[in-house]
Design a protein around this motif. Sequence first.
Motif, PDB file in Angstrom:
ATOM      1  N   VAL A  57      -4.709 -43.595  27.583  1.00  0.00           N
ATOM      2  CA  VAL A  57      -6.158 -44.618  27.971  1.00  0.00           C
ATOM      3  C   VAL A  57      -5.183 -45.130  28.801  1.00  0.00           C
ATOM      4  O   VAL A  57      -5.964 -45.262  30.477  1.00  0.00           O
ATOM      5  CB  VAL A  57      -5.894 -45.686  27.151  1.00  0.00           C
ATOM      6  CG1 VAL A  57      -6.865 -46.759  27.844  1.00  0.00           C
ATOM      7  CG2 VAL A  57      -6.841 -44.950  26.066  1.00  0.00           C
ATOM      8  N   PHE A  58      -3.851 -44.873  28.434  1.00  0.00           N
ATOM      9  CA  PHE A  58      -3.206 -45.164  30.151  1.00  0.00           C
ATOM     10  C   PHE A  58      -1.365 -44.067  29.733  1.00  0.00           C
ATOM     11  O   PHE A  58      -1.294 -43.932  28.920  1.00  0.00           O
ATOM     12  CB  PHE A  58      -2.735 -46.124  30.441  1.00  0.00           C
ATOM     13  CG  PHE A  58      -2.610 -46.957  29.613  1.00  0.00           C
ATOM     14  CD1 PHE A  58      -2.878 -48.306  28.772  1.00  0.00           C
ATOM     15  CD2 PHE A  58      -0.978 -46.916  28.713  1.00  0.00           C
ATOM     16  CE1 PHE A  58      -3.021 -49.161  27.806  1.00  0.00           C
ATOM     17  CE2 PHE A  58      -1.210 -48.021  28.069  1.00  0.00           C
ATOM     18  CZ  PHE A  58      -2.144 -49.012  26.921  1.00  0.00           C
ATOM     19  N   PRO A  59      -0.354 -43.997  31.166  1.00  0.00           N
ATOM     20  CA  PRO A  59       0.575 -43.256  31.088  1.00  0.00           C
ATOM     21  C   PRO A  59       1.720 -43.929  29.856  1.00  0.00           C
ATOM     22  O   PRO A  59       1.777 -44.766  30.564  1.00  0.00           O
ATOM     23  CB  PRO A  59       0.177 -42.773  32.378  1.00  0.00           C
ATOM     24  CG  PRO A  59       0.182 -43.803  33.040  1.00  0.00           C
ATOM     25  CD  PRO A  59      -0.983 -44.634  32.119  1.00  0.00           C
ATOM     26  N   ALA A  60       2.610 -43.499  29.406  1.00  0.00           N
ATOM     27  CA  ALA A  60       4.117 -43.860  29.793  1.00  0.00           C
ATOM     28  C   ALA A  60       4.665 -43.951  30.696  1.00  0.00           C
ATOM     29  O   ALA A  60       4.312 -43.090  31.717  1.00  0.00           O
ATOM     30  CB  ALA A  60       4.223 -43.090  28.129  1.00  0.00           C
ATOM     31  N   PRO A  77      -8.960 -40.271  27.968  1.00  0.00           N
ATOM     32  CA  PRO A  77      -8.996 -39.905  26.810  1.00  0.00           C
ATOM     33  C   PRO A  77      -9.890 -38.564  26.336  1.00  0.00           C
ATOM     34  O   PRO A  77      -9.678 -37.645  25.596  1.00  0.00           O
ATOM     35  CB  PRO A  77      -9.689 -40.975  26.410  1.00  0.00           C
ATOM     36  CG  PRO A  77      -9.505 -42.228  27.549  1.00  0.00           C
ATOM     37  CD  PRO A  77      -9.133 -41.505  28.777  1.00  0.00           C
ATOM     38  N   LEU A  78     -10.339 -38.261  27.414  1.00  0.00           N
ATOM     39  CA  LEU A  78     -11.833 -37.111  27.866  1.00  0.00           C
ATOM     40  C   LEU A  78     -10.294 -36.196  26.991  1.00  0.00           C
ATOM     41  O   LEU A  78     -10.708 -34.734  26.247  1.00  0.00           O
ATOM     42  CB  LEU A  78     -12.628 -36.646  28.666  1.00  0.00           C
ATOM     43  CG  LEU A  78     -13.304 -35.967  28.422  1.00  0.00           C
ATOM     44  CD1 LEU A  78     -13.910 -35.768  27.177  1.00  0.00           C
ATOM     45  CD2 LEU A  78     -13.979 -35.707  29.408  1.00  0.00           C
ATOM     46  N   GLU A  79      -9.263 -35.846  27.697  1.00  0.00           N
ATOM     47  CA  GLU A  79      -8.555 -34.642  28.459  1.00  0.00           C
ATOM     48  C   GLU A  79      -7.390 -34.357  27.092  1.00  0.00           C
ATOM     49  O   GLU A  79      -7.390 -33.400  26.200  1.00  0.00           O
ATOM     50  CB  GLU A  79      -7.770 -35.037  29.261  1.00  0.00           C
ATOM     51  CG  GLU A  79      -6.400 -33.640  29.468  1.00  0.00           C
ATOM     52  CD  GLU A  79      -5.575 -33.550  30.900  1.00  0.00           C
ATOM     53  OE1 GLU A  79      -4.436 -33.633  30.577  1.00  0.00           O
ATOM     54  OE2 GLU A  79      -5.947 -34.400  31.446  1.00  0.00           O
ATOM     55  N   ALA A  80      -7.269 -35.856  26.290  1.00  0.00           N
ATOM     56  CA  ALA A  80      -6.593 -35.897  24.859  1.00  0.00           C
ATOM     57  C   ALA A  80      -7.846 -35.310  23.341  1.00  0.00           C
ATOM     58  O   ALA A  80      -7.342 -34.655  22.861  1.00  0.00           O
ATOM     59  CB  ALA A  80      -6.858 -37.138  24.333  1.00  0.00           C
ATOM     60  N   GLN A  81      -9.237 -35.809  23.674  1.00  0.00           N
ATOM     61  CA  GLN A  81      -9.679 -35.221  22.833  1.00  0.00           C
ATOM     62  C   GLN A  81      -9.608 -33.716  23.020  1.00  0.00           C
ATOM     63  O   GLN A  81      -9.732 -32.928  21.913  1.00  0.00           O
ATOM     64  CB  GLN A  81     -11.290 -35.611  23.450  1.00  0.00           C
ATOM     65  CG  GLN A  81     -12.430 -35.450  22.075  1.00  0.00           C
ATOM     66  CD  GLN A  81     -13.504 -36.018  22.531  1.00  0.00           C
ATOM     67  OE1 GLN A  81     -14.667 -35.598  23.889  1.00  0.00           O
ATOM     68  NE2 GLN A  81     -14.153 -37.798  22.289  1.00  0.00           N
ATOM     69  N   THR A  82     -10.313 -33.454  24.048  1.00  0.00           N
ATOM     70  CA  THR A  82     -10.077 -31.496  24.271  1.00  0.00           C
ATOM     71  C   THR A  82      -9.088 -31.133  23.786  1.00  0.00           C
ATOM     72  O   THR A  82      -8.820 -29.580  23.819  1.00  0.00           O
ATOM     73  CB  THR A  82     -10.118 -31.111  25.537  1.00  0.00           C
ATOM     74  OG1 THR A  82      -9.353 -32.002  26.780  1.00  0.00           O
ATOM     75  CG2 THR A  82     -11.611 -31.819  26.513  1.00  0.00           C
TER      76      THR A  82
END
Length: 512
Positions: A57-60, A77-82
């Motif tokens: 959702v947002f970067p550290a 979020p889509l990148e995390a989901q993939t």
Amino acid sequence: MNAATDLILEAEGIEKSFPGVRALSGVGLKVRAGRLVALLGENGAGKSTLMNILSGVFPADAGEIRLDGRPVRFATPLEAQTHGIGIVFQELSLIPYLTVAENIWLGREPRTAAGLIDFRRLNADTAAVLARLDLKVTPTALIADLRVGQQQLVEIARAVSANARVLILDEPTSSLSAHEAAVLFGVIADLKKRGVGLVYITHKFDELAHVCDDIIIFRDGCVVGEGLFADLTREAIVRLMAGRESRELFKRTALIPGALLLQATDISLPGEGVGRPFLVERVSLTLRRGEALGVFGLVGAGRTELLETLFGLHPDRATGRVSIEGKSVAFASPADAIAAGLALAPEDRKRDGLVLPMSVAANASLASLHRTLRGGFVSEALETAYITPYIERFQVKTPSLDQLIVNLSGGNQQKVILAKWLATGPKILLLDEPTRGIDVNAKREIYAFIDELAGLGLGLIVVSSELPEVLALADRVMVLCEGRKTAEFTRAEATPERVLHAALPDLAALAS
């Protein structure tokens, strides 16, 4: 390697700051296959911030995330989901006027040979996922037509359907009935058997026995404890959640409260699809002149709903009795409440407290328009003359009264809201999260204003999810848990541990 202990996802040294707030300070966690790690801590401790970073959702600002031992950084979020990381957010993110099936498979719709959406397969796949969750709705039902608990299960169905390797659940049972929660626990057990790693945020201790393997405890953006669930007692967890330096954020002026100003008896507000009959259930309270009553509770406690009900926002659903200065009142609308001397600074200032495309002056005079009218139209001269003293009193930093409110900082926007309500000449000021999202200096200024207003004889009800803030500002602390009043403490009695015990669902009965 043993699937029950395989490390899938690891975060280390994660830092995150927002304007005026350090949300995370070097935190980390490990997610293992077939195990559920529960994140515990007060509201604002940093749990959801870490989950938002893990899910893209947002970067550290600093730190490292490793997936299967390899560093990763998710931009969306889509990148995390993939990469196999799914999340069910605390706030629903469904599209109301799409169907259940369209929401579950959004962006992943099955296609025909011609490249069109294959609705027959879409609905069949949806029916299979819904059956796993015992959710008895049709795939073609509109989300807008479902109750909140059913919508929450659709969110969970969407995450489950993606076959995530890591599934993050942020307060997933907050809107579920007992049966729906039991079904979810069964789904979690099944996911663990399949080797999925789970992260679970909750304030409900009684849920942990059903699902939890490991615990990480957050406080003030830091990890202050972790271990096996079986090794930590509830009392130890509460101590870790509550423990902090005893120094106060702010020192209130010692005042002797005056005459009884507000009395509310058996205030109730029925629930609508939230997994329990009432959002607010038979809550009674009193408020005196010059007194600040703090209201504390965790997610879903009914704090905001209580203030809204007192302010006349739910006249057709709410029940109970209210009197002001000994006179019984019944508000058919917020306008009635304002006329009786109440003012409400809402939790979400941008959505409910301000009109962002309008000027500072227009926002500040909005609740007292009758004082700025000439011939049925707003007179800029009258508006400026009337509102300027209040803007100056709250030391709002703005180039001019014509400046658009959207261009001001969060702290100055909050000051404009306070100026707006003080301009109505209120007797009672309801403050819902008055310092949320503003910097430390602005917080201290608002604390000083609260102290000043109490000194002038106003009665204040202050809702805050930050326990130190409540303890610093309140003469008395009322605790809500799942819509019910579970405890009330004087300033001297209100320790962090006692207040938290009263706020946690399965510990509330132990509070005194």
